[in-house]
Scaffold this active site. Structure first.
Site, PDB file in Angstrom:
ATOM      1  N   HIS A   1       0.984  -1.199   0.175  1.00 33.15           N
ATOM      2  CA  HIS A   1      -0.091  -0.130  -0.346  1.00 33.15           C
ATOM      3  C   HIS A   1       1.142   1.200   0.097  1.00 33.15           C
ATOM      4  CE1 HIS A   1      -2.816  -3.210   0.203  1.00 33.15           C
ATOM      5  NE2 HIS A   1      -4.377  -2.492   0.066  1.00 33.15           N
TER       6      HIS A   1
ATOM      7  N   GLU B   1     -10.690 -10.977  -4.715  1.00 29.93           N
ATOM      8  CA  GLU B   1      -9.085 -11.087  -4.246  1.00 29.93           C
ATOM      9  C   GLU B   1      -8.729 -12.332  -3.909  1.00 29.93           C
ATOM     10  OE1 GLU B   1      -8.494  -7.217  -2.571  1.00 29.93           O
ATOM     11  OE2 GLU B   1     -10.233  -7.782  -1.398  1.00 29.93           O
TER      12      GLU B   1
ATOM     13  N   ASP C   1      -4.599  -7.989  -4.428  1.00 30.43           N
ATOM     14  CA  ASP C   1      -4.402  -9.250  -3.268  1.00 30.43           C
ATOM     15  C   ASP C   1      -4.417 -10.603  -4.195  1.00 30.43           C
ATOM     16  OD1 ASP C   1      -3.875  -8.675  -0.984  1.00 30.43           O
ATOM     17  OD2 ASP C   1      -5.479  -6.949  -1.076  1.00 30.43           O
TER      18      ASP C   1
ATOM     19  N   CYS D   1     -10.064  -2.849 -10.197  1.00 31.78           N
ATOM     20  CA  CYS D   1      -8.905  -2.029  -9.156  1.00 31.78           C
ATOM     21  C   CYS D   1      -8.296  -2.074  -9.019  1.00 31.78           C
ATOM     22  CB  CYS D   1     -10.403  -1.036  -8.826  1.00 31.78           C
ATOM     23  SG  CYS D   1     -11.334  -2.466  -6.738  1.00 31.78           S
TER      24      CYS D   1
END
Ligand code: PEP
Ligand code: MG
Length: 580
Positions: A196, A441, A465, A512
């Site tokens: 992240h 994910e 993920d 996404c």
């Protein structure tokens, strides 16, 4: 001496600037030399501030006697630190010996203690460094009236835009704090390409390189650096020819960027007239203007957990409602997909917030995202109510992260129903038809896609993920970053299967994860049937330029053939051909 370091380029572009080494601590205070006659006064000032904070903690402890045990425990730890000579007496010595102001003395000693805590093997003891920092923050607040939270000591006379942050590690919360700054770039010793931290770097649209291993030890404050974010290269103290070459490349990149801006208002459709939605991923309400500026047609992913990373409490319903309302109003009628909190992995919350037992080993496989929300029903209800209430200002979709089991979907839908019914009971307005979608994910979700298609209104594939779990690669670990491969045949199979299954039953599906924002993959995804892409605003125009030149009728059969290949080398070759 000039030398070069190699790491993982996680956000492309070129930055040229001066190194600013980030200290372990996150507190900035003024550095003053005090007059000898003021020394006693300064020591007394520090003493008084510590006494006030000690008293505050005692009062807090008394008034929270019914609170969860964790809260009491952390107050005790803070009180204990405030009695420890390491934190109380040592700064006094520093004031006397070095004649530094109280704040500076305290922060120096804190940095020393933080370093010591970081040496511990035991994760519990290592985490206590946060307590040291927090307790010092409290005292600084008492001394100055505010907490000096900035990321580093800014070199005097050097503009922020020319500074390159050099850190051992940065948390997603640190990088979020960069949004208030205009640093040229950042580089770190650790981190993976879809951690992240890296994702937020891309959203800042500044070049960044991670996984450099020992950059912080090798680079000195103020040295000149070139960061090549695409190649993952750092050149320290470049000679003038190298500098000129990179300055030239940097100008070229800026020229390209300004050319792309012309596409902002162009309709996003392929040559053969297929409409493709290009949405933005955001972390904070303050990202909305940037999304609009890049021509985003909506928000495809609002990572709401960033609303309260690195703060000492959870936002209440009102605060969340205001944040969601701000985003939806800011988007002026364009769709906004709000994802419920994805906490518990690398985006951890402040250690003072109690959310049951947090997983220490394998957090990515632990009580993360929807698992955490279902385990904390109060927190989940607060968020669901806040999101639903914001639906009165515009089209909002609710997105749920990390679903794998049918019963998780059922429990989630029941929780949404419960939130709706409580709002109805209070006569609060919301959109009864708010759609609920799930992130795909986890490989199990992609393989058992029928469960999802029968229960949900839409799907969004989180490739970051999905790749991590399919290939068993920790996305934050630079040591296995070379194995993190979006083009692995298994990943492509899962993507293709999800898209084809959703198409059959007419359920919209978007991507996404970071794959959606990689222009090298735009044609491949279009050929697989993807029509909704969500990415950082900074990537939208590049992806749009690919969409405008694509012909999906032509791409689809080629991509179908490509998906039959299971040799990585051949797949890569085929991708190159597809993009040629
Ligand atoms: C993903 O996993 O691809 C995703 C979009 O979610 P996050 O990166 O926040 O985990
Ligand atoms: Mg994810």
């Amino acid at each position: 001496m000039s030398f070069t370091l190699h790491g993982l380029g996680v956000s492309s572009g070129i930055a040229i600037g001066r190194a600013m080494l980030m200290s372990h601590a996150t507190i900035e205070v003024s550095h003053l030399t005090i007059a000898p006659r003021m020394v006693d006064k300064e020591v007394a000032r520090l003493d008084a501030a510590i006494a006030v904070v000690r008293r505050e903690l005692e009062v807090m402890k008394e008034s929270t006697s019914n609170a969860p045990a964790e809260l009491g425990a952390f107050i005790d730890i803070h009180s204990m630190f405030l009695k420890d000579p390491e934190l109380v007496v040592k700064p006094q010595d520093l004031i006397r010996e070095r004649r530094c102001n109280a704040e500076w003395a305290l922060v120096q000693q804190m940095e020393h203690l933080v370093e010591q805590f970081e040496q511990f093997d035991d994760p519990y003891l290592r985490e206590r460094k946060f307590d040291v920092v927090q307790v010092v923050e409290r005292v600084i607040k008492e001394l100055t009236g505010h907490v000096g939270r900035t990321l580093a000591k800014t070199a005097r006379g050097v503009k922020e835009e020319m500074l390159i942050v050099v850190a051992h590690d940065l948390s997603p919360a640190d990088v979020i704090a960069f949004k208030d700054h205009r640093f040229a770039s950042f580089i770190t010793d650790v981190g993976g390409s879809t951690s992240h931290t890296a994702i937020v770097a891309r959203s800042l649209a500044i070049p960044a390189v991670v996984g450099l291993e020992n950059a912080r030890a090798l680079i000195r404050d103020g040295e000149q650096l070139i960061v090549d974010g695409r190649r993952g290269v750092i050149i320290v103290n470049p000679d003038h020819r190298v500098l000129e070459e990179y300055q030239f490349r940097k100008n070229q990149i800026e020229l390209e960027k300004s050319k792309l801006k012309r596409l902002k208002t162009a309709k996003s459709e392929t040559i053969d007239g297929v409409e493709v939605k290009l949405y933005a991923n955001i972390e904070l309400p303050g990202d909305v203007p940037g999304a609009l500026e890049a021509g985003a047609e909506g928000i495809g992913l609002f990572r709401t957990e960033f609303l309260f990373l690195d703060r000492g409490d959870m936002p209440d319903e009102r605060e969340q409602y205001e944040a969601y309302k701000k985003v939806v109003k800011g988007m002026g009628g364009r769709p906004v997909t709000i994802r419920t909190f994805d906490l518990g992995n690398d985006k951890d919350i402040h250690p003072t917030v109690s959310l049951g037992d947090r997983v220490k080993a394998n957090p990515a496989l632990g009580r993360r995202a929807i698992r955490m929300s279902l385990a904390e029903p109060q927190m989940f209800q607060t968020q669901l109510r806040a999101i639903l209430r914001a639906t009165k200002y515009g089209p909002i979709k609710l997105l749920i992260p990390m679903l794998a089991h049918a019963h998780e979907i059922d429990q989630t839908l029941a929780a949404v129903e419960q939130a709706k019914s409580s709002l109805r009971g209070e006569k609060l307005v919301f959109d009864e038809k708010t759609e609920v979608g799930g992130m795909i994910e986890i490989p199990a979700a992609a393989l058992a896609i029928g469960l999802f298609l029968r229960r949900l209104d839409f799907l969004s594939i989180g490739t970051n993920d999905l790749i991590q779990y399919t290939l068993a690669i920790d996305r934050t670990d630079e040591q296995v970053a070379n194995l993190y491969d979006p083009l692995h045949p298994a990943v492509l199979m899962l993507l293709a299967h999800t898209m084809a299954s959703a198409e059959k039953v007419g359920i919209p599906v978007s991507v996404c994860g970071e794959m959606a924002g990689d222009p090298k993959l735009t044609r491949l995804l279009l050929g697989m049937g993807l029509r909704i892409f969500s990415m950082h605003p900074s990537q939208i125009l590049q992806v749009k330029s690919r969409v405008l030149k694509a012909d999906v009728n032509e791409l689809a059969p080629t991509v179908r053939r490509m998906l039959r290949l299971d040799e990585p080398g051949k797949l890569r070759e085929a991708l190159e051909k597809l993009n040629a």
